[in-house]
Design an enzyme around this catalytic site. Structure first.
Site, PDB file in Angstrom:
ATOM      1  CD  GLU A  81     -20.134   6.010  -2.337  1.00 20.13           C
ATOM      2  OE1 GLU A  81     -19.024   6.158  -2.861  1.00 20.13           O
ATOM      3  OE2 GLU A  81     -20.749   4.926  -2.381  1.00 20.13           O
TER       4      GLU A  81
ATOM      5  CD1 TRP B 222     -17.120   3.703  -0.925  1.00 19.27           C
ATOM      6  CD2 TRP B 222     -15.110   2.850  -1.472  1.00 19.27           C
ATOM      7  NE1 TRP B 222     -17.284   2.383  -1.297  1.00 19.27           N
ATOM      8  CE2 TRP B 222     -16.076   1.844  -1.641  1.00 19.27           C
ATOM      9  CE3 TRP B 222     -13.769   2.555  -1.757  1.00 19.27           C
ATOM     10  CZ2 TRP B 222     -15.747   0.553  -2.082  1.00 19.27           C
ATOM     11  CZ3 TRP B 222     -13.437   1.261  -2.200  1.00 19.27           C
ATOM     12  CH2 TRP B 222     -14.429   0.288  -2.348  1.00 19.27           C
TER      13      TRP B 222
ATOM     14  CD1 TRP C  25       0.656  -0.798 -18.083  1.00 15.34           C
ATOM     15  CD2 TRP C  25      -1.480  -0.916 -18.718  1.00 15.34           C
ATOM     16  NE1 TRP C  25      -0.098  -1.034 -16.959  1.00 15.34           N
ATOM     17  CE2 TRP C  25      -1.415  -1.119 -17.321  1.00 15.34           C
ATOM     18  CE3 TRP C  25      -2.729  -0.957 -19.330  1.00 15.34           C
ATOM     19  CZ2 TRP C  25      -2.547  -1.347 -16.533  1.00 15.34           C
ATOM     20  CZ3 TRP C  25      -3.862  -1.184 -18.541  1.00 15.34           C
ATOM     21  CH2 TRP C  25      -3.758  -1.373 -17.170  1.00 15.34           C
TER      22      TRP C  25
ATOM     23  CG  ASN D  54     -18.300   7.510  -8.759  1.00 16.15           C
ATOM     24  OD1 ASN D  54     -17.078   7.485  -8.782  1.00 16.15           O
ATOM     25  ND2 ASN D  54     -19.030   6.464  -8.393  1.00 16.15           N
TER      26      ASN D  54
ATOM     27  CD1 TRP E 148      -2.714   1.328 -13.697  1.00 15.20           C
ATOM     28  CD2 TRP E 148      -2.766   3.206 -12.472  1.00 15.20           C
ATOM     29  NE1 TRP E 148      -1.769   1.207 -12.704  1.00 15.20           N
ATOM     30  CE2 TRP E 148      -1.783   2.348 -11.930  1.00 15.20           C
ATOM     31  CE3 TRP E 148      -2.975   4.429 -11.848  1.00 15.20           C
ATOM     32  CZ2 TRP E 148      -1.004   2.678 -10.815  1.00 15.20           C
ATOM     33  CZ3 TRP E 148      -2.208   4.769 -10.741  1.00 15.20           C
ATOM     34  CH2 TRP E 148      -1.235   3.894 -10.236  1.00 15.20           C
TER      35      TRP E 148
ATOM     36  CD1 TRP F   8      -7.425   7.797 -11.863  1.00 14.27           C
ATOM     37  CD2 TRP F   8      -7.614   6.443 -13.643  1.00 14.27           C
ATOM     38  NE1 TRP F   8      -7.980   8.519 -12.895  1.00 14.27           N
ATOM     39  CE2 TRP F   8      -8.099   7.724 -13.991  1.00 14.27           C
ATOM     40  CE3 TRP F   8      -7.629   5.435 -14.593  1.00 14.27           C
ATOM     41  CZ2 TRP F   8      -8.608   8.007 -15.271  1.00 14.27           C
ATOM     42  CZ3 TRP F   8      -8.125   5.721 -15.865  1.00 14.27           C
ATOM     43  CH2 TRP F   8      -8.605   6.993 -16.192  1.00 14.27           C
TER      44      TRP F   8
HETATM   45  P1  FAD Z   1     -20.985  12.028  -3.558  1.00  9.35           P
HETATM   46  O1  FAD Z   1     -21.619  10.830  -4.156  1.00  9.35           O
HETATM   47  O2  FAD Z   1     -21.878  13.090  -3.052  1.00  9.35           O
HETATM   48  O3  FAD Z   1     -20.027  11.503  -2.400  1.00  9.35           O
HETATM   49  C1  FAD Z   1     -19.625  12.321  -1.291  1.00  9.35           C
HETATM   50  C2  FAD Z   1     -18.131  12.281  -1.150  1.00  9.35           C
HETATM   51  O4  FAD Z   1     -17.694  10.946  -0.919  1.00  9.35           O
HETATM   52  C3  FAD Z   1     -17.367  12.738  -2.376  1.00  9.35           C
HETATM   53  O5  FAD Z   1     -17.291  14.144  -2.435  1.00  9.35           O
HETATM   54  C4  FAD Z   1     -16.016  12.074  -2.160  1.00  9.35           C
HETATM   55  O6  FAD Z   1     -15.205  12.797  -1.275  1.00  9.35           O
HETATM   56  C5  FAD Z   1     -16.411  10.753  -1.512  1.00  9.35           C
HETATM   57  N1  FAD Z   1     -16.505   9.714  -2.545  1.00  9.35           N
HETATM   58  C6  FAD Z   1     -17.552   9.422  -3.344  1.00  9.35           C
HETATM   59  N2  FAD Z   1     -17.237   8.389  -4.150  1.00  9.35           N
HETATM   60  C7  FAD Z   1     -15.962   8.057  -3.869  1.00  9.35           C
HETATM   61  C8  FAD Z   1     -15.058   7.080  -4.367  1.00  9.35           C
HETATM   62  N3  FAD Z   1     -15.395   6.222  -5.334  1.00  9.35           N
HETATM   63  N4  FAD Z   1     -13.816   7.023  -3.840  1.00  9.35           N
HETATM   64  C9  FAD Z   1     -13.420   7.864  -2.856  1.00  9.35           C
HETATM   65  N5  FAD Z   1     -14.240   8.807  -2.348  1.00  9.35           N
HETATM   66  C10 FAD Z   1     -15.480   8.900  -2.847  1.00  9.35           C
HETATM   67  N6  FAD Z   1     -12.871  11.699  -6.132  1.00  9.35           N
HETATM   68  C11 FAD Z   1     -12.207  12.777  -5.701  1.00  9.35           C
HETATM   69  O7  FAD Z   1     -12.635  13.417  -4.728  1.00  9.35           O
HETATM   70  N7  FAD Z   1     -11.041  13.170  -6.307  1.00  9.35           N
HETATM   71  C12 FAD Z   1     -10.507  12.496  -7.361  1.00  9.35           C
HETATM   72  O8  FAD Z   1      -9.444  12.879  -7.852  1.00  9.35           O
HETATM   73  C13 FAD Z   1     -11.223  11.375  -7.853  1.00  9.35           C
HETATM   74  N8  FAD Z   1     -10.770  10.680  -8.926  1.00  9.35           N
HETATM   75  C14 FAD Z   1     -11.482   9.600  -9.386  1.00  9.35           C
HETATM   76  C15 FAD Z   1     -10.991   8.874 -10.473  1.00  9.35           C
HETATM   77  C16 FAD Z   1     -11.708   7.782 -10.976  1.00  9.35           C
HETATM   78  C17 FAD Z   1     -11.158   6.988 -12.130  1.00  9.35           C
HETATM   79  C18 FAD Z   1     -12.929   7.415 -10.375  1.00  9.35           C
HETATM   80  C19 FAD Z   1     -13.704   6.237 -10.884  1.00  9.35           C
HETATM   81  C20 FAD Z   1     -13.407   8.105  -9.277  1.00  9.35           C
HETATM   82  C21 FAD Z   1     -12.693   9.198  -8.766  1.00  9.35           C
HETATM   83  N9  FAD Z   1     -13.159   9.925  -7.645  1.00  9.35           N
HETATM   84  C22 FAD Z   1     -12.438  10.998  -7.189  1.00  9.35           C
HETATM   85  C23 FAD Z   1     -14.304   9.436  -6.851  1.00  9.35           C
HETATM   86  C24 FAD Z   1     -15.681  10.003  -7.212  1.00  9.35           C
HETATM   87  O9  FAD Z   1     -15.914   9.936  -8.585  1.00  9.35           O
HETATM   88  C25 FAD Z   1     -15.891  11.443  -6.741  1.00  9.35           C
HETATM   89  O10 FAD Z   1     -15.492  11.586  -5.397  1.00  9.35           O
HETATM   90  C26 FAD Z   1     -17.367  11.829  -6.839  1.00  9.35           C
HETATM   91  O11 FAD Z   1     -17.811  11.717  -8.152  1.00  9.35           O
HETATM   92  C27 FAD Z   1     -17.530  13.237  -6.343  1.00  9.35           C
HETATM   93  O12 FAD Z   1     -18.848  13.693  -6.512  1.00  9.35           O
HETATM   94  P2  FAD Z   1     -19.761  14.036  -5.259  1.00  9.35           P
HETATM   95  O13 FAD Z   1     -19.022  14.901  -4.306  1.00  9.35           O
HETATM   96  O14 FAD Z   1     -21.038  14.550  -5.784  1.00  9.35           O
HETATM   97  O15 FAD Z   1     -19.950  12.599  -4.628  1.00  9.35           O
END
Ligand code: FAD
Length: 474
Positions: free
Chosen positions: A279, A282, A310, A345, A363, A386
């Site tokens: 992640e 990602w 849209w 997420n 979006w 997005w």
């Molecule tokens: P964990 O599951 O603990 O993951 C650890 C770290 O991995 C996160 O802190 C983040 O930096 C990274 N990560 C995790 N999932 C993703 C992902 N899908 N894409 C990229 N990096 C990821 N994340 C943001 O940090 N900022 C945003 O503005 C953002 N906008 C989002 C918009 C949408 C529509 C969606 C679907 C997802 C978005 N995310 C965003 C990705 C993700 O939802 C969050 O990073 C995650 O929920 C953060 O929670 P966590 O730190 O507990 O994640």
């Protein structure tokens, strides 16, 4: 001879440990001044929720820097003007910063670098935000990646491009310099009337120690079931490090190394821990995409989407932002966002899919709303995700994958605990109806809206729109 003064320009790297620009400045041997510029203008100026986090992260940074005998100077205004002025006022011989990847920021940094050079001020820029710079990872044929899995494979093989560095030693105290600084409170980063962030302190501890506590807590427990629990919004199954990564109160390298050490010491299960690191990857991938596709925050990566039909339905958009769509898991997510500045997420994917597919709204509207309401708003992650949900991104969800919010709710919030926590009007409903209250015969969900759209019919409409624009072949 007075030792040379160095200015460190802090941006989204609000930490003293593992901060290459700060470490390099301290190594020069002279006094160091820290600078943070607040500029309200610009597409990526911090949104409302992130400003709350920023305020507290800056307070925490100021205290840490002070313990190192480094003064934090706060200035408001356009970056180029502020830097030029501060370079003159301070007599700094060098200005260092850590790199950023939004196209406009890259341009600004280049302009500033050139003008400082002309003025005889040395500059230095470093990587502090990524495991690897976006240009350091290439496909076998030499271009950027557009698909995540091979990117992740490559990142795993290459590993980090630099070594982690600790916090610098405290510098010798310098006599209080005369540089003027704004008062943080005068920036009004915190909401007051109304104070919509009153629940934030229960959820977030901004600053370096808060970040490190979150990582330790996560690796001491939730990581053991991460693969499964990360999809369950009702439990704390993820690290909640995202706002810290977004403002740099922790570096991805610190997370990477800490996790790898725990794997090596067999303190955590390797498979689950690697899922967590994927992640983090990602996030790296999102930055890779942003760097190679500078228009990603506003324009679809797949050009055919430029003409996508849209709808322009502001009323439906407002219902979505308020968590009043009548679809429980979507509304619970939008209200979690409102109350805590964060959304799980899995629910972000469901709520975003509902906006772009069931409501057929752009979006970009969702991206902007999230930008203003997320404490973790991140230029790369937000736009990349997005676009992923809308199906117009690089490694995007296939256009025909339209999340059914009812079955998603039943699968990932089977007891309805998450919905009940954020949509209390539904608390009395039996589990059977919690994700589809419109099916309940008795009026046990008083005050909760009827769905603003019919799910099956809007699913078909979305499929037809995607097919009509011949996106299926992309
Ligand atoms: P964990 O599951 O603990 O993951 C650890 C770290 O991995 C996160 O802190 C983040 O930096 C990274 N990560 C995790 N999932 C993703 C992902 N899908 N894409 C990229 N990096 C990821 N994340 C943001 O940090 N900022 C945003 O503005 C953002 N906008 C989002 C918009 C949408 C529509 C969606 C679907 C997802 C978005 N995310 C965003 C990705 C993700 O939802 C969050 O990073 C995650 O929920 C953060 O929670 P966590 O730190 O507990 O994640």
């Amino acid at each position: 001879m007075t030792p040379p003064l160095t200015v460190v320009w802090f941006r989204r790297d609000l930490r003293v440990a593992d901060n290459p620009a700060l470490a390099a400045a301290c190594k020069r041997g002279g006094p160091v001044i820290a600078l943070y510029i607040h500029d309200e203008q610009g597409f990526f100026a911090p949104g409302g929720a992130q400003k709350w986090f920023l305020h507290h992260a800056l307070k925490s940074l100021e205290a840490s820097l002070c313990a190192h005998n480094i003064k934090l100077v706060l200035r408001n205004g356009a970056e180029t003007d502020v830097i030029t002025k501060l370079a003159r006022e301070s007599g700094a011989t060098a200005i260092y910063w850590n790199r950023r990847y939004v196209a406009d920021d890259i341009t600004t940094d280049r302009v500033i670098k050139a003008s400082l050079k002309e003025a005889g001020v040395e500059t230095g820029s470093f990587n502090a935000a990524l495991i690897r710079e976006p240009w350091e990872i290439e496909t076998q044929s030499g271009g950027p990646y557009r698909v995540f899995t091979p990117f992740w494979k490559s990142l795993k093989i290459l590993g980090p491009s630099r070594r982690e560095i600790g916090a610098p030693n405290a510098l010798p105290a310098i006599s209080a310099n005369q540089l003027k600084t704004d008062r943080l409170d005068d920036w009004r980063l915190l909401p007051s009337k109304p104070n919509w962030a009153k629940e934030f302190p229960e959820v977030w501890q901004p600053g370096e120690s808060g970040a490190s506590d979150s990582l330790t807590l996560f690796l001491s427990n939730a990581v053991n079931r991460y693969g499964e629990d990360r999809n369950r919004p009702a439990i704390r199954g993820t690290s909640r490090l995202s706002p810290h990564l977004a403002l740099g109160t922790i570096s991805p390298l610190q997370i990477w190394n800490f996790t790898q050490r725990a794997i090596a010491a067999q303190e955590i299960p390797e498979g689950e821990a690697l899922k967590f690191l994927s992640e983090i990857a990602w996030r790296e991938f999102a930055y890779h995409l942003l760097y190679h596709n500078p228009m990603m925050p506003t324009e679809p990566l797949r050009p055919a989407f430029k003409n996508f039909p849209w709808r322009d339905d502001r009323k439906a958009f407002v219902a979505w932002t308020r968590g009043e769509t009548g679809v429980p898991i979507v509304d619970a997510g939008m209200r979690e966002l409102w109350r805590t500045g964060w959304m799980h997420n899995r629910v972000r994917m469901i709520a975003a899919s509902f906006l772009v597919k069931n409501l057929l709204l752009p979006w970009q509207w969702g991206e902007r709303w999230f930008w203003d309401t997320l404490v973790d708003a991140d230029p790369a992650n937000n736009a990349a995700n997005w676009q992923w949900v809308a199906g117009c991104g690089a490694d995007a969800a296939p256009y025909f994958r339209i999340f059914n919010p009812v079955s998603q709710g039943e699968k990932f919030d089977p007891e309805g605990d998450y919905v009940r926590a954020f949509a209390p009007e539904l608390a009395a409903l039996p589990n059977k109806f919690i994700h589809a209250p419109w099916k309940a015969a008795a009026l046990t969900s008083e005050g909760y809206p009827w769905p603003i759209v019919e799910l099956d019919q809007t699913r078909k409409r979305a499929l037809a729109s995607y097919e009509a624009t011949k996106l299926a072949v992309l």
